[in-house]
Write a protein that holds these residues in place. Structure first.
Motif, mmCIF file in Angstrom:
data_model
loop_
_atom_site.group_PDB
_atom_site.id
_atom_site.type_symbol
_atom_site.label_atom_id
_atom_site.label_comp_id
_atom_site.label_asym_id
_atom_site.label_seq_id
_atom_site.Cartn_x
_atom_site.Cartn_y
_atom_site.Cartn_z
ATOM 1 N N ASP A 50 0.853 -1.191 0.000
ATOM 2 C CA ASP A 50 0.000 0.000 0.000
ATOM 3 C C ASP A 50 0.888 1.241 0.000
ATOM 4 O OD1 ASP A 50 -2.301 1.554 0.187
ATOM 5 O OD2 ASP A 50 -2.230 1.573 2.383
ATOM 6 N N ALA A 51 1.838 1.293 -0.942
ATOM 7 C CA ALA A 51 2.885 2.307 -0.893
ATOM 8 C C ALA A 51 2.542 3.568 -1.667
ATOM 9 C CB ALA A 51 4.179 1.726 -1.437
ATOM 10 N N VAL A 52 3.044 4.649 -1.120
ATOM 11 C CA VAL A 52 3.082 5.934 -1.803
ATOM 12 C C VAL A 52 4.564 6.270 -1.910
ATOM 13 C CG1 VAL A 52 2.503 8.376 -1.646
ATOM 14 C CG2 VAL A 52 0.897 6.667 -0.794
ATOM 15 N N GLU A 107 21.686 18.895 -5.698
ATOM 16 C CA GLU A 107 20.309 18.578 -5.315
ATOM 17 C C GLU A 107 19.987 17.080 -5.429
ATOM 18 O OE1 GLU A 107 17.415 21.170 -7.116
ATOM 19 O OE2 GLU A 107 18.833 22.832 -7.141
ATOM 20 N N PRO A 108 20.739 16.244 -4.728
ATOM 21 C CA PRO A 108 20.462 14.805 -4.796
ATOM 22 C C PRO A 108 19.134 14.470 -4.131
ATOM 23 C CG PRO A 108 22.054 15.256 -3.078
ATOM 24 C CD PRO A 108 21.805 16.559 -3.788
ATOM 25 N N GLN A 109 18.500 13.431 -4.659
ATOM 26 C CA GLN A 109 17.224 12.994 -4.106
ATOM 27 C C GLN A 109 17.217 11.477 -4.000
ATOM 28 O OE1 GLN A 109 13.943 14.588 -6.320
ATOM 29 N NE2 GLN A 109 14.156 16.572 -5.334
ATOM 30 N N VAL A 110 16.340 10.996 -3.144
ATOM 31 C CA VAL A 110 16.159 9.568 -2.973
ATOM 32 C C VAL A 110 14.654 9.315 -3.033
ATOM 33 C CG1 VAL A 110 16.092 9.683 -0.444
ATOM 34 C CG2 VAL A 110 16.812 7.593 -1.552
ATOM 35 N N GLU A 123 10.749 3.766 4.135
ATOM 36 C CA GLU A 123 12.137 3.383 3.873
ATOM 37 C C GLU A 123 12.455 3.788 2.442
ATOM 38 O OE1 GLU A 123 15.527 2.850 4.444
ATOM 39 O OE2 GLU A 123 14.672 1.710 6.116
ATOM 40 N N ARG A 124 13.739 3.814 2.118
ATOM 41 C CA ARG A 124 14.131 4.084 0.733
ATOM 42 C C ARG A 124 13.601 2.962 -0.147
ATOM 43 N NH1 ARG A 124 19.835 3.738 0.374
ATOM 44 N NH2 ARG A 124 19.694 2.559 2.288
ATOM 45 N N LEU A 125 13.089 3.320 -1.309
ATOM 46 C CA LEU A 125 12.469 2.346 -2.205
ATOM 47 C C LEU A 125 13.463 1.271 -2.643
ATOM 48 C CD1 LEU A 125 9.923 1.477 -3.698
ATOM 49 C CD2 LEU A 125 10.623 2.956 -5.581
ATOM 50 N N ASP A 126 14.702 1.652 -2.949
ATOM 51 C CA ASP A 126 15.675 0.644 -3.399
ATOM 52 C C ASP A 126 15.954 -0.390 -2.304
ATOM 53 O OD1 ASP A 126 17.015 2.583 -1.864
ATOM 54 O OD2 ASP A 126 18.898 2.351 -2.951
#
Length: 174
Positions: A50-52, A107-110, A123-126
């Motif tokens: 049930d992720a966003v 401007e790094p993003q995760v 949590e981080r998706l990866d």
């Protein structure tokens, strides 16, 4: 290494005790490793069903210098913040200097995934993708348990063959 000479009877007792202690230590650590891996898998499944997903800006929290055998390496600690349902959530992760490059640019993003029902589970998706497959989780657990078994065996050998050694019989002068 220190060697403590003991009688044959004492050596047999120490060998039995070492076998039991190493076996119990192995069993406890095996249960801990398996429980930890499976709880990570269950959490990943719960979030991903049930992720966003959101993009969160990443910033360096601090850099830890590690010195080992004359070699210097760096551990990068990162932090990211994102908002879900009007509440700001903060996450962090660490990586070696070799893997830090994607998070050090402009401007790094995760990509962060959180459970729609409870955004405090995120949590981080990866990382979640790596934990969602039960087969890969069990594969890592099996490899870790094999390495742990080898380590327990080596500890047993060190105790019974190097630390506690059988006394050599006294040679009679004659």
């Amino acid at each position: 290494m220190i060697s403590i000479p003991v009688s044959d009877t004492s050596h047999a007792r120490l060998s039995r005790a070492s076998r039991w202690l190493c076996s119990i230590g192995y069993a406890v650590l095996a249960v801990f490793f398996a429980w930890s891996a499976l709880s990570g898998h269950r959490e990943a499944e719960a979030i991903l069903k049930d992720a966003v997903t959101v993009q969160a800006p990443v910033q360096v929290d601090h850099i830890e210098e590690k010195r080992r055998k004359g070699r210097v390496s760096y551990q990068y600690h990162f932090r990211y913040d994102f908002e879900a349902n009007g509440v700001t959530h903060t996450g962090n992760f660490s990586t070696s200097e070799d893997n830090a490059a994607p998070y050090l640019g402009d401007e790094p993003q995760v990509t962060v995934a959180y459970a729609r029902a409870d955004p405090s589970h995120f949590e981080r998706l990866d990382r979640l993708e790596g934990q969602k497959s039960l087969g890969s989780v069990l594969g890592r657990v099996i490899v870790a348990l094999g390495m742990l078994a080898i380590l327990a065996f080596i500890v047993h050998l060190l105790l019974t063959r190097k630390l506690f050694v059988r006394q050599t019989p006294a040679v009679s002068a004659g």
